[in-house]
Scaffold this active site. Structure first.
Site, PDB file in Angstrom:
ATOM      1  N   SER A 198       0.848  -1.196   0.000  1.00 55.95           N
ATOM      2  CA  SER A 198       0.000   0.000   0.000  1.00 55.95           C
ATOM      3  C   SER A 198       0.876   1.235   0.000  1.00 55.95           C
ATOM      4  O   SER A 198       0.608   2.195   0.726  1.00 55.95           O
ATOM      5  CB  SER A 198      -0.924   0.017   1.219  1.00 55.95           C
ATOM      6  OG  SER A 198      -1.705  -1.154   1.271  1.00 55.95           O
ATOM      7  N   CYS A 199       1.937   1.248  -0.807  1.00 52.55           N
ATOM      8  CA  CYS A 199       2.858   2.382  -0.833  1.00 52.55           C
ATOM      9  C   CYS A 199       2.106   3.665  -1.153  1.00 52.55           C
ATOM     10  O   CYS A 199       1.228   3.681  -2.014  1.00 52.55           O
ATOM     11  CB  CYS A 199       3.951   2.156  -1.871  1.00 52.55           C
ATOM     12  SG  CYS A 199       4.985   0.743  -1.474  1.00 52.55           S
TER      13      CYS A 199
END
Lengths: 205, 240
Positions: A103-104
Site C-alpha cells: 500500500s505504498c
C-alpha cells in the site's frame, strides 16, 4: 491471528515495553512518530503544493521536473516522500496512483493512507478497471481521456497534480488549497468546485 | 486468477473483488494502538534491526486467509514481531509473558524504562527520527554504471518466481511479468529489493515502464495505460 482490538493493543504494549527495557527504542521516539502522523502530516501539505503549482507557473515547472526538491521549498516531504514524481492531469490524460503489492503511499505529502487505498478491492481493481473504480468514487471522464495508472512498485512516490477547476480564477493560494481534496491528489477524485460568488459581487462585476 | 501471481499480496488485476468502500476513516488510529505500531516500526528500522524489504517480505509470508482477514496494521504488528524475532532481540514466549503480566490487575500503568547505558543511543535515535520525519531516509544511491535503457526504449519484463515467500521478495508485480512496455521515466538508482531482503545492498537503475492495458489483460481498455516502477534486472530489451 485476526485478534480482537484489545488483544492487539496488549500485544503492542508488550512489544513496546520489552523494546524499551532492552534499550532499543524509547517511548519518546514512538510518541514523536505517532503524534506526527496523527496531528502534523496530512493531506493539507499536498494541497498547499497543488495550490502553489496552480498559482505559480515557475513553481509548477520545478515541481514537475523534481517533485521532492520543489516541495521542500514549502517544507513538505521527508519520510516516504524522498523521491516524488508529480504527474499532471490534462484534458486528455487522467492519472491515478495505486500500489498493488502492498500500500505504498506518499506519507510525507499526504499523511497516512486511507483504508480504501489499502483494501484488496482497490489494489486489485485499480490497475485493471480504473474507470469502473473511478465511477465508484463518482468520477466520470470523457471516453477520449487516457487513464494512466501508476503502480508504486518501488520507493518512488507519486502525486497527482489535478487540473485547476473552472471558476477559480482570482482565488488566493489559501482558497485554492481548500479545493484540493486528498482523493484528487491520488487521482480517485477531482478538486472541489469553487462556491459561486455571492450575488452582491456578481452585481458589481 | 492470473497464473503469474507470486502470493496473496500480489493483487494487481486479480478478479473477484467487489466494490470499493470509500468511507472516510473514523480516526487516524481507530483502535488506539496503531500509532504505537507505526512508531515502533519506524524506530526499530531506524535502529537498523531490519530493512523495508524485510518488513514487506514478512507480511508477504502470511497465508492467504490471514492476508485478507487481518487488516493493514495487524499485518504490520505481525511483521514487527517476526522481524524482531529474526533479529534475535525478542521472541514469542517473551512477548506472551509480558502481555500476560501487563494484563494482570493493577499492572496496566506500569511503565518500562530503558537501561541507563542505552541513553546515548536513544538520544541519537530521537535525532534520527526527527531527521527522518523532516528530511527522509537515505533512499537515493550512486549509480553503479550508466542506465541500460533510455526514455522511449522498448523493454520486456522477465518472469521472477517467488518460491519461498517471506525469504524471497520481488517488486515485479505478477501482472507485469513477461510483458512488453516502454520506458517512461529513468528514476535515480536505488537498492534492489530482491537482494535487500537478504541484507545485500545492490544498487540498480530504476525505470517507470508504461504498459498498454491490452498488453496486460485480454479485457484491458484500449488507450488505458499502467506504469510500474521496475528495476533494471527485471527488464530485457524488446526485440523488433
Amino acid at each position: 491471528m485476526a485478534g480482537a482490538a484489545d488483544d492487539m493493543a496488549l500485544r503492542m504494549r508488550a512489544i513496546e515495553s520489552l523494546l524499551i527495557e532492552r534499550g532499543l527504542i524509547s517511548e519518546a521516539a514512538v510518541d514523536r512518530i505517532a503524534s506526527a502522523y496523527e496531528h502534523d502530516i496530512g493531506p493539507l501539505r499536498g494541497a498547499r503544493v497543488v495550490a502553489r503549482a496552480w498559482s505559480d507557473p515557475q513553481f509548477k515547472r520545478r515541481l514537475l521536473a523534481d517533485g521532492a526538491a520543489a516541495m521542500a521549498e514549502l517544507g513538505v516531504g521527508g519520510f516516504v516522500a524522498e523521491h516524488v514524481v508529480v504527474v499532471e492531469n490534462t484534458p486528455t490524460l487522467h492519472n491515478m496512483v495505486t500500489c498493488t503489492l502492498c500500500s505504498c503511499y506518499p506519507w510525507g505529502v499526504l499523511g497516512l493512507p486511507p483504508a480504501w487505498y489499502k483494501s484488496p478491492e482497490y489494489r486489485s481493481r485499480s490497475v485493471r478497471e480504473p474507470r469502473a473504480v473511478l465511477a465508484e468514487f463518482g468520477v466520470e471522464l470523457p471516453p477520449e481521456v487516457e487513464v494512466r495508472v501508476w503502480d508504486s512498485s518501488a520507493e518512488v512516490r507519486y502525486l497527482v497534480l489535478p487540473m485547476r477547476p473552472a471558476g477559480s480564477e482570482g482565488m488566493s493560494e489559501e482558497q485554492l488549497a481548500g479545493l484540493v481534496t486528498r482523493d484528487a491528489m491520488i487521482g480517485t477524485g477531482l478538486p472541489a468546485a469553487p462556491a459561486p460568488a455571492p450575488a452582491s459581487d456578481r452585481a458589481g462585476a | 486468477m492470473s497464473p503469474l501471481r507470486n502470493g496473496p499480496h500480489d493483487l494487481g488485476g486479480v478478479a473477484g473483488f467487489g466494490p470499493i468502500d470509500p468511507t472516510p476513516d473514523a480516526a487516524p488510529y481507530p483502535e488506539g494502538w496503531e500509532g504505537r505500531c507505526i512508531g515502533a516500526i519506524i524506530a526499530t528500522m531506524a535502529r537498523g534491526l531490519y530493512n523495508v524489504d524485510q518488513f514487506r517480505a514478512r507480511i508477504e509470508e502470511l497465508p492467504p486467509a490471514a492476508q485478507f482477514s487481518m487488516g493493514y496494521y495487524r499485518r504490520w504488528l505481525h511483521t514487527l514481531e517476526r522481524n524482531l524475532t529474526l533479529a534475535g532481540v525478542l521472541d514469542e514466549a517473551a512477548i506472551d509473558a509480558r502481555a500476560q503480566q501487563l494484563a494482570a490487575p493493577g499492572e496496566a500503568g506500569a511503565a518500562a524504562s530503558p537501561p541507563p547505558e542505552a541513553e546515548p543511543a536513544l538520544a541519537e535515535l530521537l535525532e534520527t527520527v526527527e531527521t527522518l520525519l523532516c528530511d527522509g531516509g537515505p533512499l537515493l544511491r550512486a549509480a553503479p554504471a550508466p542506465p541500460r535503457f533510455a526514455v522511449g526504449a522498448r523493454v520486456r519484463t522477465r518472469r521472477i518466481a517467488i518460491e519461498r515467500r517471506g525469504e524471497q521478495h520481488t517488486r515485479l508485480p505478477g501482472y507485469a511479468q513477461e510483458r512488453a512496455g516502454v520506458v517512461a521515466i529513468v528514476h535515480p538508482p536505488m537498492l534492489l529489493p530482491d537482494a535487500n531482503v537478504g541484507g545485500e545492498e545492490r544498487v540498480e537503475h530504476l525505470y517507470a515502464v508504461r504498459f498498454a492495458a491490452d498488453e496486460l489483460w485480454p479485457d484491458g481498455a484500449p488507450g488505458a495505460t499502467v506504469c510500474a516502477d521496475l528495476f533494471e534486472s527485471y527488464l530485457v530489451p524488446e526485440e523488433g
